[in-house]
Design a protein around this motif. Structure first.
Motif, PDB file in Angstrom:
ATOM      1  N   LYS A 195       0.826  -1.206   0.000  1.00  0.00           N
ATOM      2  CA  LYS A 195       0.000   0.000   0.000  1.00  0.00           C
ATOM      3  C   LYS A 195       0.865   1.263   0.000  1.00  0.00           C
ATOM      4  O   LYS A 195       0.446   2.299  -0.501  1.00  0.00           O
ATOM      5  N   THR A 343     -12.786  16.055  -3.152  1.00  0.00           N
ATOM      6  CA  THR A 343     -13.656  14.978  -2.692  1.00  0.00           C
ATOM      7  C   THR A 343     -14.096  15.243  -1.265  1.00  0.00           C
ATOM      8  O   THR A 343     -13.289  15.637  -0.425  1.00  0.00           O
ATOM      9  N   THR A 412     -10.974  15.876   1.032  1.00  0.00           N
ATOM     10  CA  THR A 412      -9.564  15.672   0.721  1.00  0.00           C
ATOM     11  C   THR A 412      -9.221  16.363  -0.596  1.00  0.00           C
ATOM     12  O   THR A 412     -10.090  16.613  -1.440  1.00  0.00           O
ATOM     13  N   SER A 414      -7.550  15.159  -2.983  1.00  0.00           N
ATOM     14  CA  SER A 414      -7.579  14.296  -4.148  1.00  0.00           C
ATOM     15  C   SER A 414      -8.305  13.000  -3.878  1.00  0.00           C
ATOM     16  O   SER A 414      -7.905  12.222  -3.024  1.00  0.00           O
ATOM     17  N   GLY A 415      -9.370  12.791  -4.637  1.00  0.00           N
ATOM     18  CA  GLY A 415     -10.074  11.522  -4.559  1.00  0.00           C
ATOM     19  C   GLY A 415      -9.431  10.470  -5.433  1.00  0.00           C
ATOM     20  O   GLY A 415      -9.474   9.286  -5.125  1.00  0.00           O
ATOM     21  N   ILE A 419      -1.513  13.912  -6.030  1.00  0.00           N
ATOM     22  CA  ILE A 419      -1.000  15.241  -5.707  1.00  0.00           C
ATOM     23  C   ILE A 419      -0.075  15.749  -6.810  1.00  0.00           C
ATOM     24  O   ILE A 419      -0.178  16.893  -7.244  1.00  0.00           O
ATOM     25  N   GLU A 430      -4.246  19.879   4.256  1.00  0.00           N
ATOM     26  CA  GLU A 430      -4.829  18.606   4.652  1.00  0.00           C
ATOM     27  C   GLU A 430      -3.993  17.876   5.699  1.00  0.00           C
ATOM     28  O   GLU A 430      -4.536  17.311   6.646  1.00  0.00           O
ATOM     29  N   LEU A 439       5.769  12.582   5.478  1.00  0.00           N
ATOM     30  CA  LEU A 439       5.976  12.219   4.067  1.00  0.00           C
ATOM     31  C   LEU A 439       7.447  12.373   3.684  1.00  0.00           C
ATOM     32  O   LEU A 439       8.038  11.511   3.040  1.00  0.00           O
ATOM     33  N   ILE A 457       4.692  15.393  -5.026  1.00  0.00           N
ATOM     34  CA  ILE A 457       4.142  15.086  -3.701  1.00  0.00           C
ATOM     35  C   ILE A 457       4.883  15.824  -2.589  1.00  0.00           C
ATOM     36  O   ILE A 457       4.319  16.680  -1.924  1.00  0.00           O
TER      37      ILE A 457
ATOM     38  N   LYS B 186     -12.890   7.890  -1.130  1.00  0.00           N
ATOM     39  CA  LYS B 186     -11.661   7.972  -1.923  1.00  0.00           C
ATOM     40  C   LYS B 186     -10.728   9.006  -1.290  1.00  0.00           C
ATOM     41  O   LYS B 186     -11.167  10.082  -0.901  1.00  0.00           O
ATOM     42  N   ASN B 187      -9.462   8.682  -1.227  1.00  0.00           N
ATOM     43  CA  ASN B 187      -8.467   9.637  -0.745  1.00  0.00           C
ATOM     44  C   ASN B 187      -7.115   9.170  -1.251  1.00  0.00           C
ATOM     45  O   ASN B 187      -6.624   8.119  -0.845  1.00  0.00           O
ATOM     46  N   VAL B 188      -6.540   9.911  -2.171  1.00  0.00           N
ATOM     47  CA  VAL B 188      -5.193   9.567  -2.641  1.00  0.00           C
ATOM     48  C   VAL B 188      -4.249  10.745  -2.440  1.00  0.00           C
ATOM     49  O   VAL B 188      -3.343  10.974  -3.236  1.00  0.00           O
ATOM     50  N   THR B 189      -4.481  11.472  -1.349  1.00  0.00           N
ATOM     51  CA  THR B 189      -3.589  12.576  -1.039  1.00  0.00           C
ATOM     52  C   THR B 189      -2.286  12.034  -0.468  1.00  0.00           C
ATOM     53  O   THR B 189      -2.254  11.582   0.681  1.00  0.00           O
ATOM     54  N   ALA B 190      -1.247  12.044  -1.287  1.00  0.00           N
ATOM     55  CA  ALA B 190       0.116  11.650  -0.875  1.00  0.00           C
ATOM     56  C   ALA B 190       0.165  10.171  -0.476  1.00  0.00           C
ATOM     57  O   ALA B 190      -0.742   9.398  -0.803  1.00  0.00           O
ATOM     58  N   ASP B 192      -0.079   6.633   1.383  1.00  0.00           N
ATOM     59  CA  ASP B 192      -1.197   6.115   2.165  1.00  0.00           C
ATOM     60  C   ASP B 192      -0.747   5.875   3.606  1.00  0.00           C
ATOM     61  O   ASP B 192      -0.462   4.750   4.018  1.00  0.00           O
TER      62      ASP B 192
END
Lengths: 462, 462
Positions: A195, A343, A412, A414-415, A419, A430, A439, A457, B186-190, B192
């Motif tokens: 993941k 989103t 958020t 980005s759904g 980024i 966020e 990160l 990112i 859905k959440n793809v911010t940076a 996981d």
């Protein structure tokens, strides 16, 4: 110059014909599908055919400290594959073998260059599907859509890419490779590295092989179109359907701007006087589909929706053609189409839709909104002209405000688009400074020299 | 001594009564549910009641470089919560508020000390469930089961804990806190980060709040017991059911040793001459349940299974009581019960079952095997006596070989119990030296001084 030496080494390691350096070729790899984003030419493009070549390329880039930007078909929408700092673009499209379809374990193992639709074609004879379906299924690659963790129309019921990636082979920034995950449904061996690399946008490692989960294809499905005079009623219907404990496979919304544009483009008989339409599909076995469709129809009517049910495959295809025409139709209206994916929690869709209308008026920009209403993933799409600096300034302010509102509603940035470089400036809203620090620590732990897709990112630390 | 100074500071920051130091109290926190694992007393136990106290405790431990071992109910099975190097145990059981049930967004937000069953009780009036169901649902906490990413009986159809964790508040090793994820589907911010902290066994950060996904409760369900004279036929039946495109909610197996033991213990009428039983439950709407149950019955009979269908709730409860009695019944037979969770791709279950029988004979140890056959997650359970050193030597060799075989069949060291300290020595078999290096880099990026749960998952580098 070290970049020229690096290119010579690339030519030695791959064939000359798989290292592109002509101006024409470099221009083709200087952009992706993101609007309003400056193109940037790489110094060379390399096309590996196996993992060993990928490792060699990474080592050469590491040796010369040159950026390495990995890409598939470049369909992403957040600037993720633009080689911002030049260097090498590595395109994975020649690593496109479907290695195995294992129907017994409901898995497939593929190289990263396999097109999503090709995988679905290969598993269809087994009665199986790979559910993630970004709008670009016929062009996007498995590697690219995994690196971006793309979503699509079926996220509500079926989840998104990350829910289907079971195992990876990854080449690290130091050129070493390893495997994580595999074919087991359960795996809690150490940190969930599968993941972590999924959705890391090529900044932590390079995916060279993927094992994905497949599911039995639904037996049947039913599509419905519901028309609303008030966008607010459409919002209430979305919440009402979930409250009735129906989880549709898809639940899409289009606002009036989008409806008018689609109808002008595709002439499929959409009512241009509706404030909003919902396009809903339920799937499963015939009995539950009939039952769920009846529930959906009831909720739509309860909130003043006029419902049309597709009675034939042809009618169904027509409905979905309308939805799939949304982006091309909008894109056709103006030179530049700024497509966002803010989103929000499902319950906040009416508030988000209202906010987008206000923002449209406040900054005098034309916004068509469509998207995946069932999972709160809207696509406010600003129609503009990037040659008009004054207009673009207003567009940028509108985009800023769209994201500010989404976050304030518990949403958020980005759904499903990621980024990339396009949304880095919003990241702190966020995740806060502490989240960005997390990160950056992870990025630097795995790629201390920022070789892999730099400028995406994670902003480089000092 | 610095540990004593640290304890004084803990007392100043939390109430005296929430810092335990008596020998009796410390003894209670010196072990967890893992067998064959030496107990180790902590220097003190602290019981925070809010995130600010958690941050203060982390900062004190960081200042004095003292291990901080976070735990819930300590039901884990890989030594994850034993304070191997002493230091502080922080138990989260007083942070046990259900903050919100949001039926509209199908989410709940809880503190980490909430018991899994308490959450299910709270969401039941809304017609919702939180699907992950480790055997310890009535005692395990949401925080502990998230840190361990526990699985359970419903993994095949519904997935495991990680599939339901949507958002986290985390306190880092430096005492700072941040939030990742949230209520959006859905959440793809940076990167996981939600998935990274889920299953990290308290080694990367401390979970202080969780937002989880809920789903509508299935309308109805049907349970069946199938008896087999040959274990091989049971294996074929498992594969055959999936090939018939039925995904049961649960598909459990018990071998003869387990059946005999359960029957001797619970006297519920299990046939002790069967080589294996499968216990299968399908759920959903009544029509699809009837259809799927018929498919399951057909496949069972095709492979010589004798099928009993539970006709009443009482009959169903009896069947499941038998399955739930497996571990306590086995545990009753001998002083020590070494319970493993080697997991293989579903198609390899017959091979794994055969290998376990061979290993049992080769090392002359008694192994009862039961588990989650549908997802390849078996629980070979070795009945032994830890006071018998010679026997334990054979047990350890048998365990080594079980994991070696699981990996060679494309499986994993852990389907649901995690790595903890018990399985660290096997980690390289699955992830290789490069994979372990990746784990260590991530650990050291977030916890450079190995304050958080040291000696678990990642061996400290040099």
């Amino acid at each position: 110059m070290s970049r020229q030496q690096a290119i010579q080494e690339l030519i030695q390691c791959c064939d000359r014909e798989r290292v592109l350096t002509s101006v024409e070729d470099l221009a083709c790899y200087s952009f992706d599908a993101t609007a309003d984003m400056a193109a940037q030419r790489p110094d060379a493009v390399v096309i590996p055919v196996n993992t060993e070549e990928v490792q060699a390329v990474v080592r050469i880039c590491g040796k010369y400290k040159i950026p390495l930007n990995v890409r598939g078909s470049g369909t992403n929408l957040s600037g993720g594959t633009v080689p911002l700092h030049g260097g090498i673009v590595m395109t994975m499209q020649r690593m496109n073998k479907i290695i195995e379809v294992d129907a017994e374990n409901l898995t497939a193992t593929v190289e990263p260059g396999v097109i999503i639709q090709s995988l679905n074609n290969a598993v269809a004879p087994h009665g199986l599907i790979y559910p993630p379906d970004p709008g670009t299924v016929t062009t996007a690659t498995m590697g690219g859509s995994t690196a971006e963790c793309s979503g699509g129309l079926r996220g509500l019921k079926y989840g998104v890419t990350k829910h289907y990636i079971m195992g990876l082979e990854v080449v690290l920034a130091n050129g070493e490779k390893f495997r994580c995950g595999g074919k087991t449904v359960k795996n809690v061996t150490a940190y969930d590295l599968v993941k972590l690399f999924t959705g890391s946008e090529g900044t932590l490692g390079i995916i060279t092989e993927l094992t994905v989960k497949l599911i039995p294809a639904p037996e049947t499905r039913k599509s419905m179109l519901a028309l609303f005079d008030r966008i607010d009623d459409a919002g209430k219907t979305i919440a009402g359907i979930i409250a009735a404990q129906v989880i549709p496979a898809t639940m899409e919304i289009m606002d009036r701007t989008t409806i008018e544009t689609v109808e002008a483009y595709a002439k499929i008989g959409l009512p241009t006087d509706a404030a909003a339409v919902l396009l809903i599909e339920v799937d499963g076995n015939p009995i539950s589909v009939a039952k769920e469709a009846a529930s959906v129809e009831k909720v739509c009517k309860q909130f003043n929706g006029k419902v049309q049910v597709a009675k034939t495959d042809a009618e169904r295809d027509k409905l979905w053609a309308a939805r799939r025409a949304a982006l091309p139709a909008l894109a056709r209206k103006s030179p530049t189409t700024v497509l966002e994916d803010a989103t929000v929690p499902r319950s906040q869709i009416p508030a988000m839709l209202a906010a987008i209308q206000e923002i449209s008026q406040k900054y005098n920009v034309l916004i068509g909104t469509f998207g995946h209403a069932g999972d709160g993933n809207l696509h406010p799409t600003i129609l503009c002209d990037e040659r008009n600096a004054e207009e673009m300034e207003r567009v940028h302010q509108a985009v800023d405000e769209i994201f500010r509102v989404a976050i304030s509603l518990g949403g958020t940035l980005s759904g499903e688009h990621g980024i990339g470089s396009a949304k880095m400036k919003y990241l702190e809203w966020e995740l806060g400074a502490t989240g960005i620090d997390v990160l950056r620590r992870i990025k630097e732990a795995l790629d201390p020299d920022y070789i892999l897709n730099p400028g995406k990112i994670v902003p480089r630390g000092n």
